[in-house]
Design an enzyme around this catalytic site. Structure first.
Site, PDB file in Angstrom:
ATOM      1  N   LYS A  25       0.833  -1.193   0.000  1.00  0.00           N
ATOM      2  CA  LYS A  25       0.000   0.000   0.000  1.00  0.00           C
ATOM      3  C   LYS A  25       0.876   1.255   0.000  1.00  0.00           C
ATOM      4  O   LYS A  25       2.041   1.211   0.410  1.00  0.00           O
ATOM      5  CB  LYS A  25      -0.878   0.022   1.255  1.00  0.00           C
ATOM      6  CG  LYS A  25      -1.904  -1.088   1.355  1.00  0.00           C
ATOM      7  CD  LYS A  25      -2.635  -0.997   2.684  1.00  0.00           C
ATOM      8  CE  LYS A  25      -3.688  -2.084   2.822  1.00  0.00           C
ATOM      9  NZ  LYS A  25      -4.847  -1.877   1.939  1.00  0.00           N
ATOM     10  N   ARG A  59     -10.424 -11.636   1.562  1.00  0.00           N
ATOM     11  CA  ARG A  59     -11.332 -12.631   0.994  1.00  0.00           C
ATOM     12  C   ARG A  59     -10.718 -14.023   1.006  1.00  0.00           C
ATOM     13  O   ARG A  59     -11.432 -15.033   1.068  1.00  0.00           O
ATOM     14  CB  ARG A  59     -11.737 -12.212  -0.424  1.00  0.00           C
ATOM     15  CG  ARG A  59     -10.624 -12.156  -1.436  1.00  0.00           C
ATOM     16  CD  ARG A  59     -10.928 -11.284  -2.635  1.00  0.00           C
ATOM     17  NE  ARG A  59     -10.967  -9.871  -2.270  1.00  0.00           N
ATOM     18  CZ  ARG A  59     -11.295  -8.887  -3.113  1.00  0.00           C
ATOM     19  NH1 ARG A  59     -11.604  -9.173  -4.376  1.00  0.00           N
ATOM     20  NH2 ARG A  59     -11.302  -7.646  -2.721  1.00  0.00           N
TER      21      ARG A  59
END
Length: 490
Positions: free
Chosen positions: A266, A340
């Site tokens: 990030k 996920r």
């Protein structure tokens, strides 16, 4: 752990009002129909209360808002706080009024004149919720909050009515503490230990370590954490409060204790907020704590996948293929779409082992849901209208914003992989929806299921009605109400 401020419920004592210190909170909706206690305060202050209630300043207050009358003559109190509150109002307004009182409580404490108000328990709940303050890492003189006394017509009845709310507040505070905690403190070890400690409340807690997860075939989850020094874990919490032998309802939470994005790292700006990427697991833990504290008459199981997503020589790479517990293979296109992968294995394990009556997963899953809904609503995705509508009703009743999002087979095409059964991302457009479509592949046929994307609601940069800026504990109230209304027969 941060605990809610204790509130004492006492009968109205008109003589004591003249010698009270601290603050006195007065509820009114105008200069008429005042309770005996409020009229007593008005007389002691030579009519200052009624003068304010007749003023334009009071007329501009909205229900639940407050204004101080500082250093009132005739009283030892440091201030009188006038809170606009109709005698008949919704719970949300009563909670807002209680929160307004909480903002002004100092070391001297407060006396809250809620004599005869039908929503006294909700006022207490709002007060307790807004008085939260996360201070374990602050040095120097600690903030001290004095005692809070609520004067009511029937103390025992109000205390009994407020007890379930006190259990909810404990669960919310537990969640907020977890989400606010820095990642060097809340490692996967520490998180699991805090959950294990809830065995003292009657929860059955089990911690699955990496070797067990390998045997179970949780390749998707383990791939996320393989670059971290903190080992991945799955924690199983069971509450057996319902009829013996009845299948439980299941809650599943994403518990990424810190998310650098992995190799798909990030940007540095704002990465410090990724301590909150375990928010879904925090909510599950808070709900389970609430259920245990209030002795819920339901069977509920809560499972959380605890991992840390770090860049390292051993870390998962873009292009890697992992095999889930279900047996499906996943091409990892973006290592920052890791939540996920964690949920996929924990959800499958939950269904395989417990065969629940329904399942809700929670995760700070996508930035896309923030683009779609901002910070006012959680994204709700579901394969079952009945369960979804019941949840939305519970969320609305508790004042927790939630909005149902679309799903559909057309979105599945974006997850098609050239070399595996699926990719873990489907592009920028519809990102929150394709994430939900990915998760749905790990929901067994006929399993009622909801996915809650709480990326926008778990942590706020500004105060909300019931919380200071920071972790909100969003979802504990709504899920507790859903379980109470749907599975406890009340």
């Amino acid at each position: 752990m941060t605990h809610p401020i204790p509130i004492q419920f006492q009968a109205v004592d008109l003589d004591a009002l003249a010698v009270l210190g601290g603050r006195i909170a007065v509820f009114a909706d105008g200069p008429t129909g005042l309770s005996a206690a409020v009229r007593r305060v008005d007389r002691l202050t030579k009519g200052s209360v009624t003068r304010y209630l007749q003023s334009d300043a009071f007329s501009r207050l909205k229900p639940g808002e407050a204004q101080d009358l500082a250093w009132p003559a005739g009283l030892m109190a440091e201030a009188i706080q006038i809170v606009r509150l109709p005698k008949r109002c919704e719970a949300s307004i009563a909670r807002k009024a209680g929160a307004a009182v909480a903002k002004g409580i100092g070391a001297a404490g407060a006396t809250v004149l809620a004599e005869g108000h039908a929503q006294a328990a909700e006022i207490a709940f709002g007060l307790a919720m807004r008085a939260y303050d996360f201070t374990p890492h602050k040095t120097g003189e600690a903030k001290v909050t004095g005692p809070v006394v609520m004067m009511v017509a029937n103390p025992e009845a109000v205390a009994a009515a407020a007890a379930p709310g006190a259990a909810v507040a404990e669960g919310v505070f537990f969640t907020r503490d977890l989400v606010n905690e820095p990642a060097n403190i809340l490692t996967t070890y520490d998180f699991a230990a805090r959950l294990a400690a809830m065995q003292e409340l009657g929860l059955e807690v089990e911690i699955l370590e990496e070797k067990q997860l390998e045997k179970l075939g949780m390749g998707a989850l383990l791939g996320v954490g393989q670059g971290s020094e903190s080992p991945s874990k799955v924690v199983v919490m069971q509450w057996h409060g319902g009829e013996k032998g009845v299948a439980p309802f299941a809650l599943v939470g994403k518990g990424v204790v810190f998310d650098t994005g992995g190799i798909s790292i990030k940007p540095a700006g704002g990465m410090e907020e990724m301590t909150m990427d375990m928010g879904g697991a925090g909510v599950v833990a808070g709900v389970m704590r609430t259920l245990a504290l209030r002795k819920a008459k339901a069977n509920v199981v809560g499972l959380v996948g605890l991992v840390e997503n770090m860049p390292d020589g051993r870390a998962q790479r873009p292009g890697d293929v992992v095999r889930s517990m279900k047996g499906d293979t996943i091409e990892v296109i973006n290592t920052d779409a890791e939540g996920r992968l964690v949920l996929a294995d924990v959800m499958w394990y939950t269904q395989d082992r417990f065969k629940p009556t329904g399942m809700i997963n929670l995760a700070t899953l996508t930035g896309a849901i923030i683009v779609a809904l901002g910070h006012e609503n959680t994204g709700v995705f579901s394969n079952n209208d009945d369960l979804c509508n019941a949840f939305l009703k519970a969320a609305k009743a508790e004042g927790e914003g939630a909005w149902r999002m679309p799903m559909g087979e057309a979105y599945d095409a974006k997850l098609k992989s050239r070399i595996a059964d699926m990719m873990n991302v489907g592009g920028r457009d519809g990102g929150a929806i394709t994430a939900a479509q990915f998760l749905q592949r790990f929901v067994k046929p006929d399993m009622p299921w909801i996915h809650l994307d709480i990326a926008g609601t778990a942590l706020l940069k500004a105060d909300s009605t019931l919380a200071p800026k920071g972790a909100t504990g969003w979802g504990v109230m709504a899920l507790n109400r859903l379980i109470r209304d749907r599975y406890e027969g009340r």
